[in-house]
Scaffold this motif. Structure first.
Motif, mmCIF file in Angstrom:
data_model
loop_
_atom_site.group_PDB
_atom_site.id
_atom_site.type_symbol
_atom_site.label_atom_id
_atom_site.label_comp_id
_atom_site.label_asym_id
_atom_site.label_seq_id
_atom_site.Cartn_x
_atom_site.Cartn_y
_atom_site.Cartn_z
ATOM 1 N N GLY A 339 0.825 -1.203 0.000
ATOM 2 C CA GLY A 339 0.000 0.000 0.000
ATOM 3 C C GLY A 339 0.864 1.258 0.000
ATOM 4 O O GLY A 339 0.618 2.194 -0.761
ATOM 5 N N ARG A 366 -13.717 -4.802 -12.093
ATOM 6 C CA ARG A 366 -13.299 -4.878 -10.701
ATOM 7 C C ARG A 366 -11.804 -5.182 -10.587
ATOM 8 O O ARG A 366 -11.161 -4.798 -9.610
ATOM 9 C CB ARG A 366 -14.096 -5.971 -9.981
ATOM 10 N N ALA A 370 -8.892 -2.520 -8.819
ATOM 11 C CA ALA A 370 -8.493 -3.149 -7.550
ATOM 12 C C ALA A 370 -7.400 -2.422 -6.779
ATOM 13 O O ALA A 370 -7.418 -2.406 -5.554
ATOM 14 C CB ALA A 370 -8.073 -4.595 -7.798
ATOM 15 N N SER A 371 -6.441 -1.815 -7.469
ATOM 16 C CA SER A 371 -5.348 -1.234 -6.707
ATOM 17 C C SER A 371 -5.536 0.262 -6.480
ATOM 18 O O SER A 371 -4.674 0.918 -5.915
ATOM 19 C CB SER A 371 -4.012 -1.502 -7.404
ATOM 20 N N LEU A 373 -8.928 1.689 -5.527
ATOM 21 C CA LEU A 373 -10.363 1.806 -5.244
ATOM 22 C C LEU A 373 -10.707 3.207 -4.743
ATOM 23 O O LEU A 373 -11.818 3.682 -4.936
ATOM 24 C CB LEU A 373 -10.794 0.757 -4.215
ATOM 25 N N SER A 377 -14.332 5.737 -5.375
ATOM 26 C CA SER A 377 -15.227 5.582 -4.229
ATOM 27 C C SER A 377 -15.199 6.882 -3.439
ATOM 28 O O SER A 377 -14.289 7.697 -3.576
ATOM 29 C CB SER A 377 -14.775 4.427 -3.339
ATOM 30 N N GLY A 380 -15.695 5.470 1.317
ATOM 31 C CA GLY A 380 -15.740 4.005 1.376
ATOM 32 C C GLY A 380 -16.867 3.370 0.588
ATOM 33 O O GLY A 380 -17.019 2.162 0.588
ATOM 34 N N VAL A 381 -17.683 4.192 -0.081
ATOM 35 C CA VAL A 381 -18.771 3.625 -0.890
ATOM 36 C C VAL A 381 -18.374 3.684 -2.355
ATOM 37 O O VAL A 381 -17.968 4.730 -2.860
ATOM 38 C CB VAL A 381 -20.085 4.405 -0.673
ATOM 39 N N MET A 382 -18.475 2.528 -3.017
ATOM 40 C CA MET A 382 -18.057 2.455 -4.410
ATOM 41 C C MET A 382 -18.963 3.295 -5.306
ATOM 42 O O MET A 382 -20.182 3.298 -5.144
ATOM 43 C CB MET A 382 -18.115 1.003 -4.906
ATOM 44 N N ALA A 384 -20.147 2.847 -8.488
ATOM 45 C CA ALA A 384 -20.177 1.761 -9.468
ATOM 46 C C ALA A 384 -20.169 2.297 -10.893
ATOM 47 O O ALA A 384 -19.514 1.738 -11.770
ATOM 48 C CB ALA A 384 -21.397 0.884 -9.229
ATOM 49 N N GLU A 387 -16.741 3.540 -11.815
ATOM 50 C CA GLU A 387 -15.838 2.408 -12.022
ATOM 51 C C GLU A 387 -16.050 1.812 -13.410
ATOM 52 O O GLU A 387 -15.093 1.516 -14.129
ATOM 53 C CB GLU A 387 -16.130 1.348 -10.951
ATOM 54 N N LYS A 424 -4.908 -1.877 -14.833
ATOM 55 C CA LYS A 424 -4.999 -1.726 -13.389
ATOM 56 C C LYS A 424 -3.891 -0.829 -12.866
ATOM 57 O O LYS A 424 -4.127 0.075 -12.061
ATOM 58 C CB LYS A 424 -4.922 -3.121 -12.769
ATOM 59 N N LYS B 255 -21.450 -2.673 -2.455
ATOM 60 C CA LYS B 255 -21.208 -1.290 -2.880
ATOM 61 C C LYS B 255 -20.054 -0.599 -2.158
ATOM 62 O O LYS B 255 -19.803 0.566 -2.432
ATOM 63 C CB LYS B 255 -22.469 -0.442 -2.640
ATOM 64 N N VAL B 257 -15.995 -0.236 -0.521
ATOM 65 C CA VAL B 257 -14.604 -0.639 -0.715
ATOM 66 C C VAL B 257 -14.290 -1.844 0.176
ATOM 67 O O VAL B 257 -13.625 -2.788 -0.242
ATOM 68 C CB VAL B 257 -13.661 0.536 -0.374
ATOM 69 N N ARG B 260 -15.562 -4.946 -1.348
ATOM 70 C CA ARG B 260 -14.727 -5.298 -2.492
ATOM 71 C C ARG B 260 -13.446 -5.990 -2.035
ATOM 72 O O ARG B 260 -12.992 -6.967 -2.630
ATOM 73 C CB ARG B 260 -14.407 -4.020 -3.277
ATOM 74 N N SER B 275 -2.007 -5.847 -4.831
ATOM 75 C CA SER B 275 -2.761 -4.669 -5.253
ATOM 76 C C SER B 275 -2.817 -3.644 -4.133
ATOM 77 O O SER B 275 -3.508 -2.639 -4.249
ATOM 78 C CB SER B 275 -4.186 -5.060 -5.655
ATOM 79 N N GLY B 276 -2.139 -3.926 -3.040
ATOM 80 C CA GLY B 276 -2.081 -2.961 -1.955
ATOM 81 C C GLY B 276 -3.227 -3.067 -0.966
ATOM 82 O O GLY B 276 -3.415 -2.164 -0.159
#
Lengths: 515, 390
Positions: A339, A366, A370-371, A373, A377, A380-382, A384, A387, A424, B255, B257, B260, B275-276
């Motif tokens: 990270g 997705r 992935a790396s 996000l 977001s 913390g809410v995606m 969609a 994306e 990605k 929905k 993170v 996911r 991917s961290g």
């Protein structure tokens, strides 16, 4: 056709994997009672050929025929080939660590009467076999308690217990130190004296020069030549190298206009130890740098430490006792996790995309996000739909051939999977991208596309490090190339001065051993 | 068949398991002379199975991430015991006791999450130990039973949403309104999701199939609402609790993170690390979350019995795990949905109730449930093997 002295003949072997022709019309003839070496770059097809021979790839999954002692072979399993006396010892040893030496030797071939193991017979025969391979250990000793060199000898003892006629050793000395290697080579000589034929696959050309009676060079899945090592003219290492690399540049590379900027990343005195065998040095005091807008290559043979170097830099995702300095944009970095590395602007695209790069049971979009996000977001809410939009953009830009970004990545071809991996990491927007074997296992057309992407990244001011086993590829895409051998950087060559021969020379440079 | 599969959007296992639930309901409706779907039976079906559904929500996340939790049954008894003591011995208000119960669940989860995520002990071992530890502690604290809990606490699992609006054709209006709201919410979210897919030119079901599905699900909810509205009390309070949890966790898994990351860890741990994804942190919170849900299940179970019982929650972990697997969660991790686990829990619940109405011996009930679990997973595996590219 085959003379009395020929033990093995493989004729016109062709083996195809989805999208890739791994072997094409390969022919191999091995004489009885000799040591026959097989040489070639990584991915040339050596291991595939041996897997065809030993029945790992069953009869019918390849074309061509195999004659062993004059009789055709249709092996369906490894057991079939072992019954005929062909035993293969893989680079990754296949021993069960918590069983004893004796138990391992007779695993699957137990000394028994009606299902009950005859321990006396097991131990007595094991002791005899150990004496034959010159291993001074009690047969009761567990495999975990002996070193890799001795484990290699146990594998050979196991092969002898199967009344082996043709012993195949795949990179037998890759994990051994010099003393163990020397002992192993002596053993191979003495087995030859006992009439056992050996095929040895090795990258260590000085070993081959000293032990092999003949050498077959394989390149790009084809047999190039077979050299007689015992002729009047001694065959030099240079001669073998020429065979290994002497291909024409059969796929073209996009044109490159490098505009090289400031230094982006400098690695200084980087030393990494093996994560488990902590006294084994995998990367040895390596120093290198890469600038913005530059593509730098890392050349090296299997086990040279290229991937280990890259992964240890990438947030210490490999290795133990890592020492050295990382300087990015003039500032020293301390990275303890992947990270942190990503946040510091470093990305690493793995050589093994199926095992380490992709979530194969999930879809394209997705995997791409992935790396990073955080970029699609909020709290913390995606997001969609954001994306999906991002993934759609990369699908178009990188020409990922799939009907939609909802497609599960496990169903894509290698080239398209690789484009998903690249997407990605491009989406994560790093300054330094390390691409490990970016074109492994993908077809020529897709390779060209990947090269174009690499060029575009450099032109956008990214610093790119490319690790590759294909020298023409490095020569085609890089501005500067480092060569690694046994964990050390043995050479640094600008593109204009590099040739395949000069690189291979650096890549096979042995550590100076004082004896 | 292939065109049917395609129109179902690849979610064959999800729909397959729903179809299985409908078939089982119809089967028992016939076998029990239409007693299964009597209003009071439907209401008690909810009450009886609330604990499995609550636990299965947490368990799906645990299993998707590639772990297992064997301790939840013991945690139910432990949390139930402590909340009961808080009310009976310490004389605390029931709401405070519930709060203590949930906090305790979180602590238990943090304890197990620590060992799994930061020490690296397999969850099977950690939670097997937890199963023994918390069962033991429950027995120490509770003895055998603690009874005489306050009425409002007991109402959590035995009460109904108050009927303030009277009846329409002998049906509880509050329940009917709740049902209508659910249908409306379903329609709105589905239509929105579809509009989004269309906007990005993604694969959508044909319009007819979409409307058909929507009508079918609405009719199903309406039908159940109608039955429930005719029961003695209307909507059980636990149904509201479970409903809210299902909505919240469907959102979390689908929905956020965090959700996911859970799928990423289960799908390919190495790829997630590279991917961290901070896999340790995610694993830790998965167990904390499971602990909180086990705490809720503990409160619900204790409330339903009207007493804390040291032996409560026996085999609950197995019920929850079975619900997940019947509901299509992959044994190897990476795949699984909250909705699937809920259907899995309902299948087991309907089996229980139907067989009980038919007065089948409890021992046979258990054997039959085991067989259903095995067949459900076998069906799943065979299905996957036949279509390896899916």
């Amino acid at each position: 056709m085959s003379s009395q002295s020929t033990i093995l003949e493989m004729r016109n072997i062709t083996k195809t994997f989805p999208g890739v022709k791994a072997l094409q019309d390969v022919t191999l003839e091995v004489e009885r009672g000799v040591v026959h070496a097989i040489c070639g770059e990584n991915g040339a097809g050596k291991s595939t050929l041996m897997n065809v021979l030993s029945g790992v790839y069953p009869h019918g999954s390849y074309e061509g025929e195999i004659l062993f002692e004059g009789e055709p072979c249709n092996f369906r399993t490894i057991r079939d080939s072992e019954e005929r006396g062909i035993v293969i010892i893989h680079q990754e040893l296949a021993l069960s660590p918590f069983l004893s030496i004796a138990e391992n030797i007779f695993l699957g071939n137990e000394r028994q009467t009606r299902g009950v193991i005859d321990w006396t017979k097991t131990n007595v025969e094991a002791a005899q076999l150990l004496a034959r391979v010159g291993l001074d250990e009690h047969a009761d000793t567990k495999i975990v308690d002996i070193g890799v060199g001795k484990q290699q000898l146990v594998e050979i003892a196991k092969a002898l217990s199967k009344r082996v006629k043709l012993l195949i050793l795949d990179e037998p000395t890759a994990a051994l130190n010099d003393e163990d290697s020397a002992h192993l080579l002596d053993l191979i000589r003495s087995l030859r004296g006992q009439g056992i034929t050996c095929i040895i696959i090795s990258h260590k050309l000085n070993e081959i020069a000293s032990i092999a009676d003949s050498t077959t060079v394989i390149r790009d899945g084809r047999t190039i030549e077979t050299l007689d090592m015992r002729g009047d003219e001694p065959v030099s290492e240079e001669r073998i190298i020429r065979g290994m690399v002497g291909r024409s540049l059969d796929h073209r590379f996009p044109e490159r206009h490098a505009v090289i900027g400031e230094e982006a990343l400098r690695i200084e005195d980087w030393t990494v130890h093996h994560p488990l065998q902590q006294d084994r040095v995998v990367v040895d005091n390596a120093s290198l740098n890469v600038h913005r807008g530059e593509v730098v290559g890392l050349a090296g043979l299997m086990g040279a430490g290229r991937t280990e170097l890259a992964m240890s830099v990438f947030g210490r995702s490999y290795g133990s006792h890592i020492t050295g300095r990382l300087i990015k944009d003039g500032k020293e970095l301390t990275l303890h996790s992947v990270g942190q590395a990503i946040r510091a602007g470093i990305a690493y695209a793995t050589e093994d995309r199926k095992r380490f790069g992709l979530n194969l049971i999930d879809d394209i979009k997705r995997n791409i996000s992935a790396s990073a996000l955080g970029k699609v977001s909020q709290w913390g809410v995606m997001d969609a739909s954001g994306e999906t939009k991002v993934a759609g953009k990369y699908r178009a830009d990188l020409n990922i051939k799939a009907p939609s970004v909802d497609v599960i990545t496990g169903t894509l071809s290698g080239g398209n999977q690789q484009k998903v991996v690249l997407s990605k990491w491009i989406f994560a927007d790093p300054d330094v991208l390390i691409l490990d074997e970016p074109t492994r296992g993908i077809d020529v057309g897709a390779k060209y596309e990947i090269y174009t992407i690499i060029n575009a990244l450099a032109e956008a001011g990214k610093a790119v490090i490319v690790i590759s086993s294909e020298l023409p590829e490095l020569l085609g895409v890089c501005d500067r190339i480092y060569a690694l051998s046994q964990g050390r950087i043995t050479g640094e060559v600008p593109r204009a001065e590099a040739t395949q021969e000069s690189l291979m020379r650096y890549m096979t440079m042995e550590k100076e051993v004082s004896r | 068949m292939t065109s049917l599969k395609r129109s179902l959007g690849g979610d064959v296992r999800q729909y397959g398991i729903m179809a299985a639930l409908v078939v089982i309901v119809i089967l028992f409706q016939v076998l029990t002379d239409s007693k299964l779907l009597l209003p009071n039976n439907v209401a008690s079906l909810v009450g009886q199975n609330a604990y499995v559904m609550i636990l299965a929500i947490g368990m799906v996340m645990v299993i998707v991430a590639g772990h297992i939790d064997l301790s939840v049954g013991s945690v139910v008894a432990f949390v139930g015991g402590v909340s009961a003591l808080a009310m009976s011995d310490a004389g605390l208000p029931w709401l405070v006791a519930v709060g203590i119960g949930l906090l305790l669940g979180a602590l238990v989860g943090a304890w197990q999450g620590f060992w799994v995520a930061y020490v690296g002990i397999p969850a099977f071992i950690v939670t097997l130990a937890g199963m023994l530890i918390f069962r033991g502690l429950a027995i120490v604290l509770v003895g055998v039973t603690i009874a005489g809990l306050p009425a409002p606490f007991v109402q959590i699992s035995n009460g109904y949403v108050p009927n303030g609006l009277g009846y329409l054709a002998n049906r509880d209006i509050v329940t009917l309104l709740l049902g209508a709201a659910t249908i409306a919410a379903l329609a709105v979210t589905q239509i929105r999701a579809r509009r989004d897919l269309v906007k990005h030119e993604l694969k959508v079901d044909p319009f007819g199939a979409f409307i058909g599905k929507l009508v079918l699900f609405s009719a199903l909810i309406g039908f159940l609402t109608w039955i429930l509205a005719g029961s003695a009390g209307g909507t059980p309070i636990v149904l509201v609790i479970v409903g809210v949890l299902v909505i919240v966790y469907t959102f979390v898994m689908g929905k956020t993170v965090f959700g996911r990351h859970v799928y990423a860890i289960g799908g390919n741990l190495h790829a997630a690390i590279l991917s961290g994804v901070n896999t340790r942190k995610v694993n830790f919170w998965i167990f904390v979350n499971m602990g909180v849900l086990a705490g809720i299940a503990g409160v619900v179970t204790t409330s339903r019995a009207g007493a804390a019982i040291a032996a409560a929650g026996q085999n609950y972990e197995l019920d929850a795990i079975a619900a997940c697997f019947i509901g299509g969660t992959a044994v190897t991790g990476g795949i699984g949905k909250v909705s699937g686990a809920m259907v899995g829990a309902l299948i087991m619940g309907v089996l229980n109730m139907g067989l009980s109405i038919m007065s089948v011996d409890a021992a046979w009930q258990q054997a039959i449930k085991g067989l259903v679990l095995l067949l459900a997973v076998a069906f799943d595996l065979l299905n996957k093997r036949r279509a390896p590219s899916a």
